[in-house]
Scaffold this active site. Sequence first.
Site, PDB file in Angstrom:
ATOM      1  N   CYS A 119      62.613   9.773  20.561  1.00 32.16           N
ATOM      2  CA  CYS A 119      62.994  11.030  19.918  1.00 32.16           C
ATOM      3  C   CYS A 119      61.891  11.404  18.950  1.00 32.16           C
ATOM      4  O   CYS A 119      60.942  10.653  18.741  1.00 32.16           O
ATOM      5  CB  CYS A 119      64.338  10.893  19.211  1.00 32.16           C
ATOM      6  SG  CYS A 119      65.074  12.483  18.733  1.00 32.16           S
ATOM      7  N   CYS A 121      62.560  13.285  15.770  1.00 28.12           N
ATOM      8  CA  CYS A 121      62.980  13.729  14.432  1.00 28.12           C
ATOM      9  C   CYS A 121      62.370  12.898  13.315  1.00 28.12           C
ATOM     10  O   CYS A 121      62.141  13.405  12.218  1.00 28.12           O
ATOM     11  CB  CYS A 121      64.504  13.737  14.329  1.00 28.12           C
ATOM     12  SG  CYS A 121      65.289  12.132  14.602  1.00 28.12           S
ATOM     13  N   LYS A 198      75.657  12.661  23.061  1.00 24.48           N
ATOM     14  CA  LYS A 198      75.353  12.456  21.643  1.00 24.48           C
ATOM     15  C   LYS A 198      75.881  13.650  20.859  1.00 24.48           C
ATOM     16  O   LYS A 198      75.452  14.784  21.071  1.00 24.48           O
ATOM     17  CB  LYS A 198      73.846  12.299  21.435  1.00 24.48           C
ATOM     18  CG  LYS A 198      73.457  12.069  19.971  1.00 24.48           C
ATOM     19  CD  LYS A 198      71.950  11.905  19.843  1.00 24.48           C
ATOM     20  CE  LYS A 198      71.520  11.694  18.404  1.00 24.48           C
ATOM     21  NZ  LYS A 198      70.059  11.563  18.275  1.00 24.48           N
ATOM     22  N   ARG A 220      71.549  20.219  13.524  1.00 19.72           N
ATOM     23  CA  ARG A 220      71.208  19.908  14.917  1.00 19.72           C
ATOM     24  C   ARG A 220      72.294  20.344  15.895  1.00 19.72           C
ATOM     25  O   ARG A 220      72.350  19.861  17.026  1.00 19.72           O
ATOM     26  CB  ARG A 220      70.928  18.414  15.047  1.00 19.72           C
ATOM     27  CG  ARG A 220      69.727  17.975  14.212  1.00 19.72           C
ATOM     28  CD  ARG A 220      69.381  16.508  14.405  1.00 19.72           C
ATOM     29  NE  ARG A 220      68.185  16.192  13.625  1.00 19.72           N
ATOM     30  CZ  ARG A 220      68.029  15.099  12.887  1.00 19.72           C
ATOM     31  NH1 ARG A 220      68.991  14.202  12.826  1.00 19.72           N
ATOM     32  NH2 ARG A 220      66.910  14.899  12.220  1.00 19.72           N
ATOM     33  N   LYS A 251      77.430   8.356  21.718  1.00 17.58           N
ATOM     34  CA  LYS A 251      77.116   8.205  20.297  1.00 17.58           C
ATOM     35  C   LYS A 251      77.730   9.365  19.524  1.00 17.58           C
ATOM     36  O   LYS A 251      77.504  10.509  19.904  1.00 17.58           O
ATOM     37  CB  LYS A 251      75.589   8.189  20.103  1.00 17.58           C
ATOM     38  CG  LYS A 251      75.134   8.011  18.667  1.00 17.58           C
ATOM     39  CD  LYS A 251      73.618   8.047  18.562  1.00 17.58           C
ATOM     40  CE  LYS A 251      73.169   7.842  17.135  1.00 17.58           C
ATOM     41  NZ  LYS A 251      71.701   7.926  16.977  1.00 17.58           N
TER      42      LYS A 251
END
Length: 326
Positions: A119, A121, A198, A220, A251
């Site tokens: 990822c 971020c 997610k 997000r 998740k």
Amino acid sequence: MFPTHRPRRLRQHPQLRRMVQETLVTQADLIYPLFAVPGEGFAKEVSSMPGVYQLSVDKIVEEAKEVHDLGIPAIILFGIPADKDTDATGAWHDCGIVQQATTAVKEAVPDLVVIVDTCLCEYTSHGHCGYLEVGDLSGRVLNDPTLELLKKTAVAQAKAGADIIAPSGMMDGFVQAIRAGLDEHGFEDTPILSYAAKYASAYYGPFRDAAESAPQFGDRRTYQMDPANGTEALKEIELDIAEGADMLMVKPALAYMDIIWRVKQATNLPVAAYNVSGEYSMVKAAALNGWVDEQKVVMETMTSFKRSGADLILTYHAKDVARWIG
């Protein structure tokens, strides 16, 4: 009917209860998350996650050896770079912190499976999971240009020795893009563990302290899933399976065990549950205040994840669980 049927007959003795136990948590179910940072000899406890640390690569290796000795088969690596920029350079650079940690762990503990979080971020200056329009303060990530960054990141991680690529950014088409990138560079045998479902969850707060990945503006919710939606999770996993995912993740885990169950019923792929930071920290805080029995609560939670259909459990409790059941 009673008195012929008495379910309590099989609950009278610890060994009898053990014999008829339906769900068993083992060390092989566990994956331990670790946070890599630049430097040497560095270990800083995350204030909102007692017992969890940001670690330099040498300390990551020490943890990896301990994890392996406890019988835990895998770790998942997250990285906090020295510098961040809009191109997430630290994520895909050959000398990125996760790449360094991956190589070091595979050299020191070759039998330990190294999963890498793929990822952006942690690496972007704005804290979002990809490219943004210039001047955009809403946090709406540009999907298709971001796929190219994810491909580069996955390839760099595989070159560093990663055993499993785990994309978590919830970009549309990210599994297909990463699969193509890996295959083009000779990593056809590297599996993908997709964060397929997610959710945009409030349970991630302490993780953002650990990974230093809080968005600088916006949120997000334009790319992570709405917590109110269950059927959408099945759509997401169908897409990821079609694109080449080898394993699937849900998740968070604790408030989403219905999703774990639905995903497991819908696929024959291995399903992972991420017992996320907020879930961990709530138990830790309650235990430190003497309000709950930490071991009993954690083991009940782990058993519930397995009972709901999880084949694998990513959890910050992993080392403790391994010791308790060892």
